[in-house]
Design a protein around this motif. Structure first.
Motif, PDB file in Angstrom:
ATOM      1  N   ARG A   1       0.827  -1.218   0.000  1.00  0.00           N
ATOM      2  CA  ARG A   1       0.000   0.000   0.000  1.00  0.00           C
ATOM      3  C   ARG A   1       0.857   1.264   0.000  1.00  0.00           C
ATOM      4  O   ARG A   1       0.561   2.233  -0.691  1.00  0.00           O
ATOM      5  N   ILE A   2       1.958   1.251   0.761  1.00  0.00           N
ATOM      6  CA  ILE A   2       2.859   2.403   0.795  1.00  0.00           C
ATOM      7  C   ILE A   2       3.553   2.558  -0.555  1.00  0.00           C
ATOM      8  O   ILE A   2       3.697   3.672  -1.085  1.00  0.00           O
ATOM      9  N   THR A   3       3.980   1.456  -1.155  1.00  0.00           N
ATOM     10  CA  THR A   3       4.634   1.504  -2.460  1.00  0.00           C
ATOM     11  C   THR A   3       3.688   2.060  -3.518  1.00  0.00           C
ATOM     12  O   THR A   3       4.088   2.880  -4.355  1.00  0.00           O
ATOM     13  N   ARG A   4       2.437   1.656  -3.475  1.00  0.00           N
ATOM     14  CA  ARG A   4       1.447   2.189  -4.427  1.00  0.00           C
ATOM     15  C   ARG A   4       1.228   3.680  -4.208  1.00  0.00           C
ATOM     16  O   ARG A   4       1.084   4.440  -5.162  1.00  0.00           O
ATOM     17  N   GLN A   5       1.235   4.118  -2.952  1.00  0.00           N
ATOM     18  CA  GLN A   5       1.078   5.539  -2.667  1.00  0.00           C
ATOM     19  C   GLN A   5       2.285   6.325  -3.186  1.00  0.00           C
ATOM     20  O   GLN A   5       2.138   7.396  -3.768  1.00  0.00           O
ATOM     21  N   LEU A   6       3.496   5.777  -2.969  1.00  0.00           N
ATOM     22  CA  LEU A   6       4.697   6.431  -3.488  1.00  0.00           C
ATOM     23  C   LEU A   6       4.651   6.540  -5.011  1.00  0.00           C
ATOM     24  O   LEU A   6       4.954   7.599  -5.576  1.00  0.00           O
ATOM     25  N   ASP A   7       4.273   5.459  -5.681  1.00  0.00           N
ATOM     26  CA  ASP A   7       4.156   5.483  -7.141  1.00  0.00           C
ATOM     27  C   ASP A   7       3.162   6.548  -7.585  1.00  0.00           C
ATOM     28  O   ASP A   7       3.423   7.314  -8.512  1.00  0.00           O
ATOM     29  N   HIS A   8       2.017   6.587  -6.921  1.00  0.00           N
ATOM     30  CA  HIS A   8       0.990   7.572  -7.250  1.00  0.00           C
ATOM     31  C   HIS A   8       1.517   8.989  -7.067  1.00  0.00           C
ATOM     32  O   HIS A   8       1.334   9.852  -7.924  1.00  0.00           O
ATOM     33  N   ASP A   9       2.196   9.238  -5.955  1.00  0.00           N
ATOM     34  CA  ASP A   9       2.718  10.577  -5.683  1.00  0.00           C
ATOM     35  C   ASP A   9       3.785  10.982  -6.692  1.00  0.00           C
ATOM     36  O   ASP A   9       3.816  12.131  -7.130  1.00  0.00           O
ATOM     37  N   TYR A  10       4.672  10.063  -7.053  1.00  0.00           N
ATOM     38  CA  TYR A  10       5.702  10.377  -8.043  1.00  0.00           C
ATOM     39  C   TYR A  10       5.074  10.767  -9.382  1.00  0.00           C
ATOM     40  O   TYR A  10       5.588  11.622 -10.096  1.00  0.00           O
ATOM     41  N   LEU A  11       3.957  10.123  -9.723  1.00  0.00           N
ATOM     42  CA  LEU A  11       3.316  10.386 -11.005  1.00  0.00           C
ATOM     43  C   LEU A  11       2.412  11.614 -11.012  1.00  0.00           C
ATOM     44  O   LEU A  11       2.179  12.206 -12.058  1.00  0.00           O
ATOM     45  N   THR A  12       1.892  11.995  -9.852  1.00  0.00           N
ATOM     46  CA  THR A  12       0.876  13.050  -9.836  1.00  0.00           C
ATOM     47  C   THR A  12       1.259  14.319  -9.095  1.00  0.00           C
ATOM     48  O   THR A  12       0.661  15.360  -9.344  1.00  0.00           O
ATOM     49  N   ALA A  13       2.218  14.264  -8.194  1.00  0.00           N
ATOM     50  CA  ALA A  13       2.547  15.434  -7.382  1.00  0.00           C
ATOM     51  C   ALA A  13       3.825  16.100  -7.897  1.00  0.00           C
ATOM     52  O   ALA A  13       4.878  15.455  -7.930  1.00  0.00           O
TER      53      ALA A  13
END
Length: 103
Positions: free
Chosen positions: A66-78
């Motif tokens: 779940r943390i890895t998915r959040q990191l991936d999401h943040d790298y792509l969107t923030a």
């Protein structure tokens, strides 16, 4: 004949809404707190265990995912990158997984 176009309602939590022209850009190194995080990710505002040693290996792996998915999401969107809390959590989880591998 009158044609009424149906459109999706957009609420305040919808990520598709855009800021007004001339709105202030985020300060580098900061990121607004997420309003709602899907179940496959763990946002920085959500609860995180204080002691990872008490978790089963399966629970630890799910949390890591779940943390890895959040990191991936943040790298792509923030534009500023991942939230510092999420990065710290990722480091803690990696350290605990490494410790269990070494044991």
């Amino acid at each position: 004949m009158t044609i009424i176009a149906a459109s999706e309602p957009i609420d305040a939590n919808d990520d598709r809404t855009q800021s007004e022209p001339g709105a202030a850009l985020p300060v580098p190194g900061t990121q607004p707190e997420p309003r709602q995080t899907p179940g496959s990710r763990l946002g920085p505002a959500e609860d995180f265990p204080d002691d990872l040693t008490g978790l089963s290996m399966a629970d630890l792996q799910v949390l890591h995912s779940r943390i890895t998915r959040q990191l991936d999401h943040d790298y792509l969107t923030a534009p500023a990158g991942p939230h510092c809390s999420t990065m710290d959590r990722g480091f803690e989880l990696a350290a605990e997984l490494d410790a269990r591998d070494a044991a």
